[in-house]
Design a protein around this motif. Sequence first.
Motif, mmCIF file in Angstrom:
data_model
loop_
_atom_site.group_PDB
_atom_site.id
_atom_site.type_symbol
_atom_site.label_atom_id
_atom_site.label_comp_id
_atom_site.label_asym_id
_atom_site.label_seq_id
_atom_site.Cartn_x
_atom_site.Cartn_y
_atom_site.Cartn_z
ATOM 1 N N ARG A 232 -0.980 -0.047 -7.600
ATOM 2 C CA ARG A 232 -0.275 1.103 -6.757
ATOM 3 C C ARG A 232 0.921 0.869 -6.441
ATOM 4 N NH1 ARG A 232 -2.716 3.705 -1.965
ATOM 5 N NH2 ARG A 232 -3.440 1.835 -1.285
ATOM 6 N N THR A 235 6.121 5.050 -3.546
ATOM 7 C CA THR A 235 7.234 5.755 -3.799
ATOM 8 C C THR A 235 8.183 5.977 -2.692
ATOM 9 O OG1 THR A 235 6.334 7.876 -3.439
ATOM 10 C CG2 THR A 235 5.936 7.091 -5.776
ATOM 11 N N ASN A 237 9.171 8.742 -1.546
ATOM 12 C CA ASN A 237 8.751 10.118 -0.822
ATOM 13 C C ASN A 237 7.744 9.536 0.022
ATOM 14 O OD1 ASN A 237 9.021 10.179 -3.976
ATOM 15 N ND2 ASN A 237 9.644 12.167 -3.281
ATOM 16 N N THR A 238 6.684 8.601 -0.255
ATOM 17 C CA THR A 238 5.568 8.231 0.343
ATOM 18 C C THR A 238 6.288 7.523 1.625
ATOM 19 O OG1 THR A 238 4.039 8.165 -1.478
ATOM 20 C CG2 THR A 238 3.497 6.896 0.569
ATOM 21 N N ALA A 265 15.452 3.293 -7.687
ATOM 22 C CA ALA A 265 14.386 3.254 -8.561
ATOM 23 C C ALA A 265 14.651 2.481 -9.937
ATOM 24 C CB ALA A 265 13.772 4.763 -8.922
ATOM 25 N N ASN A 286 12.094 13.599 -7.576
ATOM 26 C CA ASN A 286 11.101 12.978 -8.100
ATOM 27 C C ASN A 286 11.975 11.443 -8.810
ATOM 28 O OD1 ASN A 286 9.575 11.626 -9.910
ATOM 29 N ND2 ASN A 286 9.384 13.696 -11.296
ATOM 30 N N PHE A 287 11.839 10.396 -8.316
ATOM 31 C CA PHE A 287 12.263 9.266 -8.612
ATOM 32 C C PHE A 287 11.645 8.431 -9.849
ATOM 33 C CE2 PHE A 287 14.001 9.653 -4.439
ATOM 34 C CZ PHE A 287 15.394 9.019 -4.368
ATOM 35 N N GLU A 289 9.278 6.523 -12.515
ATOM 36 C CA GLU A 289 8.442 5.241 -12.602
ATOM 37 C C GLU A 289 8.836 4.219 -11.423
ATOM 38 O OE1 GLU A 289 5.554 4.571 -14.728
ATOM 39 O OE2 GLU A 289 6.037 6.929 -14.708
ATOM 40 N N PRO A 290 8.023 3.093 -11.055
ATOM 41 C CA PRO A 290 8.315 2.057 -10.182
ATOM 42 C C PRO A 290 9.390 0.957 -10.907
ATOM 43 C CG PRO A 290 6.055 1.756 -10.768
ATOM 44 C CD PRO A 290 6.842 3.154 -11.178
ATOM 45 N N HIS A 292 10.488 1.218 -6.534
ATOM 46 C CA HIS A 292 11.223 1.825 -5.698
ATOM 47 C C HIS A 292 11.573 1.052 -4.407
ATOM 48 C CE1 HIS A 292 9.602 5.967 -7.218
ATOM 49 N NE2 HIS A 292 10.027 5.371 -8.030
#
Length: 326
Positions: A232, A235, A237-238, A265, A286-287, A289-290, A292
């Motif tokens: 995991r 992001t 956003n999280t 990102a 929406n960034f 793929e990792p 971030h």
Amino acid sequence: MNLIPNRAARTQIQCSLPPFFLTHISFNSLPLSESSRRSSIRNFLSRRPKVREHFFSWFWSSKMLYIIGLGLGDERDITLKGLDAVKKCEKEKLYGKPIILADREMVEEKVDNILLEARGSDVAFLVVGDPFGATTHTDLVVRAKTMMVDVKVVHNASVMNAIGICGLQLYRYGETVSIPFFTETWRPDSFYEKIERNRNLGLHTLCLLDIRVKEPTLESLCRGRKQYEPPRFMTINTAIDQLLEVEQKHGKSAYDEDTNCVGFARLGSEDQMIVAGTMRQLCTVNFGEPLHCLVIVGKTHPVEDEMLEFYKIRTENPEQKGNGIA
């Protein structure tokens, strides 16, 4: 004198010494601390000329552990100096030679095997970013020196300096913080006070976002047989959702939805994405793929403001790329 207390410590030190040396000295009398152990070895060698000759022949012919930064993008970001070091090695981790994937568990728990190999041949340990971007690699150097393994470090770019691309001056950053994934029973917020302190001083804050790779599940640890969670990557956003939750809990107005931030990102890659805006605005982006990371902006200089304009979010087109323009 602090003598070697247990079998594990004796084994580690014994492996770092040449076999002929151990036949001439009482190993159990060696002290544990490196400085005292070196002093004991020097005193012994001063009384044994022939052993001293063998010892220095062994010591100067010993090989090297290279710890080489790879940079942020891909394997092509290695420096020329790093590539030269790789070419000397009988075992390394990339570039046309046998690869051993050294995950965190291996580096922290099984690194002695790497260090023992470095006693007889040059070994390259390749690290994404810069070798000292993580405390794990500092521990590796300490353990290598304890085992009398020579270490050479080749530096490279890391997130700590690459974030300068957004225009915020590096010397205007405060303490860096890490944002971990929250769970139902574990919601740490020690980062809040650090952010608040940085904000009160007008300093920017780099937030490193959680990465969970090869993490054992709680159930498997209880059973004594490791099973791992799926990878995991947090992001932006999280991270913002969790930051706002903690602000609501503390209520000290360290930041809010209208606080300016910069989201990054895949920094250093060809498809890197950099967007500046408020927390509220960045939550809508929406960034992709990792990996971030996030910067909470402090007080800015006019030159910083001018550079940030290139990365400001465009409400009509939030899918901005590396230079701030889609």
